[in-house]
Write a protein that holds these residues in place. Structure first.
Motif, PDB file in Angstrom:
ATOM      1  N   HIS A   1       0.865  -1.186   0.000  1.00  0.00           N
ATOM      2  CA  HIS A   1       0.000   0.000   0.000  1.00  0.00           C
ATOM      3  C   HIS A   1       0.901   1.235   0.000  1.00  0.00           C
ATOM      4  CE1 HIS A   1      -3.220   2.748   0.697  1.00  0.00           C
ATOM      5  NE2 HIS A   1      -2.811   3.072   1.909  1.00  0.00           N
ATOM      6  N   ILE A   2       0.807   2.054  -1.024  1.00  0.00           N
ATOM      7  CA  ILE A   2       1.606   3.268  -1.147  1.00  0.00           C
ATOM      8  C   ILE A   2       0.809   4.452  -0.617  1.00  0.00           C
ATOM      9  CG2 ILE A   2       2.738   4.857  -2.756  1.00  0.00           C
ATOM     10  CD1 ILE A   2       3.369   2.479  -4.530  1.00  0.00           C
ATOM     11  N   VAL A   3       1.410   5.190   0.308  1.00  0.00           N
ATOM     12  CA  VAL A   3       0.769   6.376   0.873  1.00  0.00           C
ATOM     13  C   VAL A   3       1.446   7.600   0.267  1.00  0.00           C
ATOM     14  CG1 VAL A   3       0.185   7.623   2.977  1.00  0.00           C
ATOM     15  CG2 VAL A   3       0.322   5.115   3.009  1.00  0.00           C
ATOM     16  N   PRO A   4       0.785   8.294  -0.653  1.00  0.00           N
ATOM     17  CA  PRO A   4       1.447   9.422  -1.321  1.00  0.00           C
ATOM     18  C   PRO A   4       1.414  10.700  -0.479  1.00  0.00           C
ATOM     19  CG  PRO A   4      -0.749   9.141  -2.201  1.00  0.00           C
ATOM     20  CD  PRO A   4      -0.546   8.045  -1.199  1.00  0.00           C
ATOM     21  N   ASP A   5       2.256  11.626  -0.866  1.00  0.00           N
ATOM     22  CA  ASP A   5       2.257  12.981  -0.289  1.00  0.00           C
ATOM     23  C   ASP A   5       2.445  12.970   1.222  1.00  0.00           C
ATOM     24  OD1 ASP A   5       1.756  14.018  -2.866  1.00  0.00           O
ATOM     25  OD2 ASP A   5      -0.384  13.667  -2.608  1.00  0.00           O
ATOM     26  N   ARG A   6       3.307  12.107   1.707  1.00  0.00           N
ATOM     27  CA  ARG A   6       3.644  12.074   3.128  1.00  0.00           C
ATOM     28  C   ARG A   6       5.159  12.198   3.262  1.00  0.00           C
ATOM     29  NH1 ARG A   6      -0.071   9.398   6.541  1.00  0.00           N
ATOM     30  NH2 ARG A   6      -2.173   9.759   5.722  1.00  0.00           N
ATOM     31  N   ALA A   7       5.608  13.016   4.169  1.00  0.00           N
ATOM     32  CA  ALA A   7       7.032  13.147   4.458  1.00  0.00           C
ATOM     33  C   ALA A   7       7.286  12.593   5.850  1.00  0.00           C
ATOM     34  CB  ALA A   7       7.474  14.602   4.385  1.00  0.00           C
ATOM     35  N   VAL A   8       8.209  11.652   5.952  1.00  0.00           N
ATOM     36  CA  VAL A   8       8.575  11.088   7.246  1.00  0.00           C
ATOM     37  C   VAL A   8       9.459  12.093   7.972  1.00  0.00           C
ATOM     38  CG1 VAL A   8       9.777   9.217   8.428  1.00  0.00           C
ATOM     39  CG2 VAL A   8       8.381   8.724   6.408  1.00  0.00           C
ATOM     40  N   SER A   9       9.051  12.462   9.179  1.00  0.00           N
ATOM     41  CA  SER A   9       9.778  13.494   9.922  1.00  0.00           C
ATOM     42  C   SER A   9      10.626  12.933  11.050  1.00  0.00           C
ATOM     43  CB  SER A   9       8.790  14.525  10.502  1.00  0.00           C
ATOM     44  OG  SER A   9       7.835  13.885  11.333  1.00  0.00           O
ATOM     45  N   GLY A  10      10.476  11.649  11.355  1.00  0.00           N
ATOM     46  CA  GLY A  10      11.276  11.080  12.428  1.00  0.00           C
ATOM     47  C   GLY A  10      10.867   9.660  12.740  1.00  0.00           C
ATOM     48  N   LEU A  11      11.544   9.066  13.722  1.00  0.00           N
ATOM     49  CA  LEU A  11      11.302   7.692  14.120  1.00  0.00           C
ATOM     50  C   LEU A  11      10.666   7.652  15.502  1.00  0.00           C
ATOM     51  CD1 LEU A  11      14.797   6.218  13.138  1.00  0.00           C
ATOM     52  CD2 LEU A  11      12.730   6.290  11.723  1.00  0.00           C
TER      53      LEU A  11
ATOM     54  N   VAL B   1      12.396   0.518   6.895  1.00  0.00           N
ATOM     55  CA  VAL B   1      13.541   0.506   5.982  1.00  0.00           C
ATOM     56  C   VAL B   1      13.668   1.873   5.342  1.00  0.00           C
ATOM     57  CG1 VAL B   1      14.599  -0.560   3.962  1.00  0.00           C
ATOM     58  CG2 VAL B   1      13.206  -1.950   5.506  1.00  0.00           C
ATOM     59  N   ASP B   2      14.829   2.490   5.503  1.00  0.00           N
ATOM     60  CA  ASP B   2      15.115   3.753   4.832  1.00  0.00           C
ATOM     61  C   ASP B   2      15.715   3.446   3.469  1.00  0.00           C
ATOM     62  OD1 ASP B   2      15.932   6.198   3.881  1.00  0.00           O
ATOM     63  OD2 ASP B   2      17.404   6.576   5.453  1.00  0.00           O
ATOM     64  N   ALA B   3      14.911   3.651   2.416  1.00  0.00           N
ATOM     65  CA  ALA B   3      15.373   3.517   1.035  1.00  0.00           C
ATOM     66  C   ALA B   3      15.253   4.877   0.349  1.00  0.00           C
ATOM     67  CB  ALA B   3      14.560   2.458   0.297  1.00  0.00           C
ATOM     68  N   GLY B   4      15.495   5.944   1.120  1.00  0.00           N
ATOM     69  CA  GLY B   4      15.280   7.301   0.641  1.00  0.00           C
ATOM     70  C   GLY B   4      16.431   7.891  -0.146  1.00  0.00           C
ATOM     71  N   GLY B   5      17.449   7.111  -0.463  1.00  0.00           N
ATOM     72  CA  GLY B   5      18.530   7.612  -1.297  1.00  0.00           C
ATOM     73  C   GLY B   5      19.503   8.497  -0.539  1.00  0.00           C
ATOM     74  N   ARG B   6      20.278   9.253  -1.311  1.00  0.00           N
ATOM     75  CA  ARG B   6      21.331  10.083  -0.712  1.00  0.00           C
ATOM     76  C   ARG B   6      20.761  11.138   0.227  1.00  0.00           C
ATOM     77  NH1 ARG B   6      23.014   9.624  -6.070  1.00  0.00           N
ATOM     78  NH2 ARG B   6      22.292  11.714  -6.593  1.00  0.00           N
ATOM     79  N   GLY B   7      19.496  11.519   0.018  1.00  0.00           N
ATOM     80  CA  GLY B   7      18.877  12.522   0.878  1.00  0.00           C
ATOM     81  C   GLY B   7      18.206  11.949   2.109  1.00  0.00           C
ATOM     82  N   GLY B   8      18.382  10.652   2.365  1.00  0.00           N
ATOM     83  CA  GLY B   8      17.762  10.029   3.523  1.00  0.00           C
ATOM     84  C   GLY B   8      18.235  10.660   4.833  1.00  0.00           C
ATOM     85  N   GLN B   9      17.384  10.589   5.835  1.00  0.00           N
ATOM     86  CA  GLN B   9      17.657  11.250   7.109  1.00  0.00           C
ATOM     87  C   GLN B   9      18.122  10.301   8.206  1.00  0.00           C
ATOM     88  OE1 GLN B   9      17.412  14.726   7.504  1.00  0.00           O
ATOM     89  NE2 GLN B   9      17.315  14.503   5.282  1.00  0.00           N
ATOM     90  N   SER B  10      18.489   9.084   7.839  1.00  0.00           N
ATOM     91  CA  SER B  10      18.843   8.106   8.864  1.00  0.00           C
ATOM     92  C   SER B  10      19.987   8.562   9.758  1.00  0.00           C
ATOM     93  CB  SER B  10      19.215   6.768   8.207  1.00  0.00           C
ATOM     94  OG  SER B  10      18.067   6.095   7.762  1.00  0.00           O
ATOM     95  N   MET B  11      20.991   9.193   9.188  1.00  0.00           N
ATOM     96  CA  MET B  11      22.124   9.632   9.999  1.00  0.00           C
ATOM     97  C   MET B  11      21.661  10.576  11.105  1.00  0.00           C
ATOM     98  SD  MET B  11      25.018   8.259   9.042  1.00  0.00           S
ATOM     99  CE  MET B  11      26.269   9.412   9.593  1.00  0.00           C
ATOM    100  N   ARG B  12      20.800  11.514  10.759  1.00  0.00           N
ATOM    101  CA  ARG B  12      20.304  12.477  11.760  1.00  0.00           C
ATOM    102  C   ARG B  12      19.402  11.792  12.766  1.00  0.00           C
ATOM    103  NH1 ARG B  12      15.772  15.620  12.117  1.00  0.00           N
ATOM    104  NH2 ARG B  12      15.079  15.113  10.006  1.00  0.00           N
TER     105      ARG B  12
ATOM    106  N   ALA C   1       4.834  10.713  10.443  1.00  0.00           N
ATOM    107  CA  ALA C   1       4.615  11.205   9.079  1.00  0.00           C
ATOM    108  C   ALA C   1       3.297  11.952   9.011  1.00  0.00           C
ATOM    109  CB  ALA C   1       4.613  10.052   8.070  1.00  0.00           C
ATOM    110  N   GLY C   2       3.351  13.166   8.493  1.00  0.00           N
ATOM    111  CA  GLY C   2       2.135  13.936   8.296  1.00  0.00           C
ATOM    112  C   GLY C   2       1.341  14.156   9.559  1.00  0.00           C
ATOM    113  N   GLY C   3       2.007  14.317  10.699  1.00  0.00           N
ATOM    114  CA  GLY C   3       1.309  14.583  11.942  1.00  0.00           C
ATOM    115  C   GLY C   3       0.758  13.360  12.632  1.00  0.00           C
ATOM    116  N   GLU C   4       1.042  12.164  12.139  1.00  0.00           N
ATOM    117  CA  GLU C   4       0.581  10.954  12.804  1.00  0.00           C
ATOM    118  C   GLU C   4       1.719   9.952  12.912  1.00  0.00           C
ATOM    119  OE1 GLU C   4      -2.105   8.367  10.587  1.00  0.00           O
ATOM    120  OE2 GLU C   4      -1.731   9.567   8.794  1.00  0.00           O
ATOM    121  N   VAL C   5       1.509   8.959  13.740  1.00  0.00           N
ATOM    122  CA  VAL C   5       2.494   7.899  13.931  1.00  0.00           C
ATOM    123  C   VAL C   5       2.036   6.661  13.169  1.00  0.00           C
ATOM    124  CG1 VAL C   5       3.566   6.337  15.589  1.00  0.00           C
ATOM    125  CG2 VAL C   5       3.284   8.760  16.154  1.00  0.00           C
ATOM    126  N   LEU C   6       2.927   6.127  12.344  1.00  0.00           N
ATOM    127  CA  LEU C   6       2.638   4.902  11.598  1.00  0.00           C
ATOM    128  C   LEU C   6       3.467   3.782  12.216  1.00  0.00           C
ATOM    129  CD1 LEU C   6       2.826   6.293   7.937  1.00  0.00           C
ATOM    130  CD2 LEU C   6       0.806   6.059   9.406  1.00  0.00           C
TER     131      LEU C   6
END
Length: 329
Positions: A18-28, A53-64, A42-47
């Motif tokens: 299930h793909i959830v579009p237009d959501r930005a993950v802001s933290g863990l 799995v962080d597959a967000g590419g070079r711009g992924g936020q895992s390090m932070r 993400a988007g003001g709620e907790v999923l």
């Protein structure tokens, strides 16, 4: 783009995805003590999730995010200062006489290179590259000036006479980065990092998608083997073995440039000049060329290029690391 489109269409059609579009993950989100990741914000709620799995590419936020939980990994970096500019054109056989395309690699002393090749039956893609922070504007006139300095006229001919179908696109790639999660002092369960978010190398070597696919297969096999206890440790240890070859090939090639910043091990200093001679010899030697492609395509290990029979062919070719001639395919 066609590959990405088809991949997304196939994934979207899977009944359990299930793909959830237009959501930005802001933290863990994590359990008490931070020993397990339990989901994402993400988007003001907790999923909630059993595995994130962080597959967000070079711009992924895992390090932070992982730094917030006190477990950042060691990082290896090779600064290359790469810039790419690409543009599509209508296919015209009068402008591209090679069946697939032309590659003009950069080399020490000449930071510029480029390639032009078939995308499909109607379009070709032209790309210019500049290493070491050399100027590379996305202006057609200036692109033509740079292409005119390359030893093969094909790229300049496309820029001068080709019919463009879109605007030039410019991309910066400052450095190859390897995040050594397998060496982290501690790492939370329920969280993994893959693809370019785990390791990204100079895209000119075209290994990123292959490595990501191999990592996905490794994760599949681990999950099929049984309950995912110590999953992160096992996954990152296996991924490190997968990454070793493309990292060695890409960084070894880039560290041939004296201006490139990075750790030059004894092995790098010994193999860099040899790889330059090898690639030059491979331009006219199909045996060397085939062996090199098998290594860069992750079929054979880099040690294959040091096989005595290949060493002899390189030695007989003569010439030093004076730059690579254009390749027509």
């Amino acid at each position: 783009m066609l590959l990405e489109h088809l991949t997304r269409a196939r994934v979207s059609a899977h009944p359990r995805i299930h793909i959830v579009p237009d959501r930005a993950v802001s933290g863990l989100t994590a359990s008490a003590g931070g020993h397990r990741i339990t989901g994402v914000r993400a988007g003001g709620e907790v999923l909630p999730a059993s595995i994130v799995v962080d597959a967000g590419g070079r711009g992924g936020q895992s390090m932070r995010w992982l730094a917030e939980h006190g477990c950042p990994p060691p990082v290896e970096t090779v600064h290359i200062g790469m810039t790419y500019v690409s543009r599509r054109y209508r296919y015209d056989p009068a402008l591209l006489d090679a069946p697939l395309g032309v590659i003009v690699p950069s080399h020490p002393g000449r930071p510029y290179g480029g390639a032009v090749g078939r995308e499909d039956a109607d379009r070709i893609v032209l790309g210019l590259q500049a290493m070491l922070d050399a100027a590379l504007p996305a202006d057609p006139a200036e692109m033509l000036t740079i292409a005119g300095t390359l030893p093969d006229p094909a790229l300049a001919a496309v820029l001068r006479h080709g019919e463009p179908v879109d605007e030039p696109v410019r991309m910066r790639f400052p450095a190859s980065v390897r995040r050594r999660y397998e060496r982290a002092r501690r790492f939370p369960e329920g969280y993994l990092v893959t693809g370019d978010a785990l390791c990204s190398v100079n895209p000119i070597y075209a290994q990123g998608m292959t490595v990501a696919a191999l990592e996905a297969l490794s994760l599949r096999d681990l999950l099929r083997a049984g309950p995912p206890s110590a999953l992160a440790h096992r996954f990152f240890r296996g991924a490190a073995r997968l990454i070793d070859t493309p990292w060695a090939v890409a960084t070894g090639g880039d560290l041939r440039f004296p201006e490139v910043g990075g750790n030059r091990t004894l092995l790098t200093r010994l193999t860099g000049p040899y790889l330059g001679r090898y690639q030059r010899a491979a331009h006219s030697d199909p045996v060397l060329s085939a062996a090199f492609r098998r290594v860069t395509n992750l079929i054979d290990p880099p040690a294959r290029l040091l096989d005595p029979s290949l060493l002899l062919r390189v030695a007989r070719s003569g010439g030093g690391d004076t730059g690579l001639p254009p390749t027509r395919r």
